[in-house]
Design an enzyme around this catalytic site. Structure first.
Site, PDB file in Angstrom:
ATOM      1  N   ASP A  24     -65.222  21.961  33.441  1.00  0.00           N
ATOM      2  CA  ASP A  24     -66.377  21.260  34.020  1.00  0.00           C
ATOM      3  C   ASP A  24     -67.009  22.093  35.139  1.00  0.00           C
ATOM      4  O   ASP A  24     -68.124  21.825  35.570  1.00  0.00           O
ATOM      5  CB  ASP A  24     -65.927  19.910  34.607  1.00  0.00           C
ATOM      6  CG  ASP A  24     -66.463  18.724  33.808  1.00  0.00           C
ATOM      7  OD1 ASP A  24     -67.380  18.932  32.986  1.00  0.00           O
ATOM      8  OD2 ASP A  24     -65.968  17.604  34.014  1.00  0.00           O
ATOM      9  N   LYS A  62     -66.724  13.788  22.938  1.00  0.00           N
ATOM     10  CA  LYS A  62     -66.154  15.103  23.258  1.00  0.00           C
ATOM     11  C   LYS A  62     -64.987  15.414  22.320  1.00  0.00           C
ATOM     12  O   LYS A  62     -64.853  16.529  21.819  1.00  0.00           O
ATOM     13  CB  LYS A  62     -65.680  15.132  24.722  1.00  0.00           C
ATOM     14  CG  LYS A  62     -66.834  15.241  25.705  1.00  0.00           C
ATOM     15  CD  LYS A  62     -66.437  14.942  27.140  1.00  0.00           C
ATOM     16  CE  LYS A  62     -67.670  14.911  28.028  1.00  0.00           C
ATOM     17  NZ  LYS A  62     -67.418  14.432  29.382  1.00  0.00           N
ATOM     18  N   GLN A 117     -62.653  12.894  33.286  1.00  0.00           N
ATOM     19  CA  GLN A 117     -63.930  12.187  33.136  1.00  0.00           C
ATOM     20  C   GLN A 117     -64.265  11.434  34.423  1.00  0.00           C
ATOM     21  O   GLN A 117     -63.463  10.666  34.937  1.00  0.00           O
ATOM     22  CB  GLN A 117     -63.826  11.219  31.943  1.00  0.00           C
ATOM     23  CG  GLN A 117     -65.112  10.517  31.589  1.00  0.00           C
ATOM     24  CD  GLN A 117     -66.191  11.460  31.052  1.00  0.00           C
ATOM     25  OE1 GLN A 117     -65.919  12.353  30.256  1.00  0.00           O
ATOM     26  NE2 GLN A 117     -67.413  11.264  31.504  1.00  0.00           N
TER      27      GLN A 117
END
Ligand code: NAD
Length: 299
Positions: free
Chosen positions: A125, A58, A102
């Site tokens: 997200d 990422k 994460q």
């Protein structure tokens, strides 16, 4: 004699590459017009090796698209309070337009509380309850990256999904549930299956669109798939065998030759997920800076 494999491959790698190219172009325009650079903060707690690989990737792709990447690596014994105060800091930081924590988090941390502490406008997200609610009610939301990428692949392949029977296998908050919402928004007739579903093979045979997000290697067999169906395989499973471990999906790919089209694993959904994260960061930047421009221009 074995039948020829006639299904078209849905090439997520190349669609993701063209999406990333458009995002980089959009970032360049933003920089020229505003003098600002969209920024993404990624928080990694602990040393889970798979998570570390995802975070690295990422970071690399965020910078390659011309954006700023801020990676916060915290020790595995980080307390809930310490994590919450880092999120407060990132929420208040104008250089940070997107925040991603994460997952999975170490078990002593309360994941739902952490996710809901992210400013929804920076929740790239799309897991915050506010974004989940906006998506469920058909309003502008930041949409979870994997199902967003699956929808882009389906629309690229089929254009109009309206009226098609779609079966989503898996009902996680991250993939299955938002996937079902997005397919409903495209006017599909949607069924969601899960570990307690009865007669899964029969249900599968009714699906024009099959999205599989379970995490069981090659669970969906060829004779479950309706001839001419479009199959999106979200699963990523590492399988040990003779020689090097292999990555396989949740669908028995070699048996799916009678589908109209199928995503390979790897090279299907995976690359789209990161591309959509970058797209969401640009969307977040635009909404934070110009409330009337609602989406990343290339979507
Ligand atoms: P999860 O474990 O949270 O959810 C799995 C779902 O599968 C559950 O709803 C469960 O009810 C269902 N399920 C389990 N066994 C079943 C069975 N025998 N029959 C029918 N349903 C069953 O997983 P997740 O986070 O949604 O991820 C699913 C898969 O997708 C995993 O392999 C994961 O690695 C992969 N994934 C890939 C990407 C990507 O970018 N390609 C992103 C996220 C997840």
């Amino acid at each position: 004699m074995q039948k020829a494999f006639e299904a078209a491959l849905i090439d997520g790698k190349s669609l993701a590459a063209s999406l990333v190219e458009r995002i980089a172009g959009d970032v360049a325009v933003i920089k020229a017009e505003t003098g600002q650079t969209p920024g993404l903060a990624v928080v990694l707690v602990g040393e889970d090796p798979a998570s570390a690989v995802y975070v690295k990737s990422k970071h690399r792709q965020t910078e390659a698209a011309g954006m700023r990447s801020f990676v916060h690596r915290l020790p595995v014994d980080t307390t809930q309070d310490a994590l919450m105060s880092l999120l407060d800091q990132l929420n208040a930081d104008p250089a940070v337009n997107g925040i991603l924590v994460q997952l999975p988090l170490p078990p002593h941390l309360e994941a739902a509380e952490v996710i809901n502490a992210i400013n929804p406008a920076k929740d790239v997200d799309g897991f915050h309850i506010s974004n989940a609610g906006l998506l469920a009610t058909g309003q502008e939301a930041l949409v979870p990256c994997t199902p967003l990428g699956c929808t882009m692949l389906l629309k690229d392949r089929l254009s109009d999904l309206s009226g098609l029977n779609a079966l989503v296998i898996g009902k996680s908050n991250i993939v299955g549930k938002p996937m079902a919402q997005l397919l409903m928004a495209e006017n599909c007739t949607v069924t969601v299956a899960h570990s307690r579903t009865r007669n899964l093979p029969e249900l599968c045979r009714t699906a024009d669109i099959l999205v599989v997000a379970v995490g069981r290697p090659e669970m969906v067999r060829g004779d479950w798939i309706k001839p001419g169906a479009t199959v999106i395989d979200v699963g990523i499973n590492r399988v040990e065998g003779k020689g090097k471990p292999r990555i396989v999906g949740d669908v028995a790919f070699a048996e799916a030759g009678h589908a109209a089209a199928i995503t390979p694993v790897p090279g299907g959904v995976g690359p789209m997920t990161i591309a959509c994260l970058l797209a969401n960061t640009v969307t977040a930047f635009r909404r934070q800076n110009k409330p009337n421009t609602t989406r990343f221009a290339a979507e």
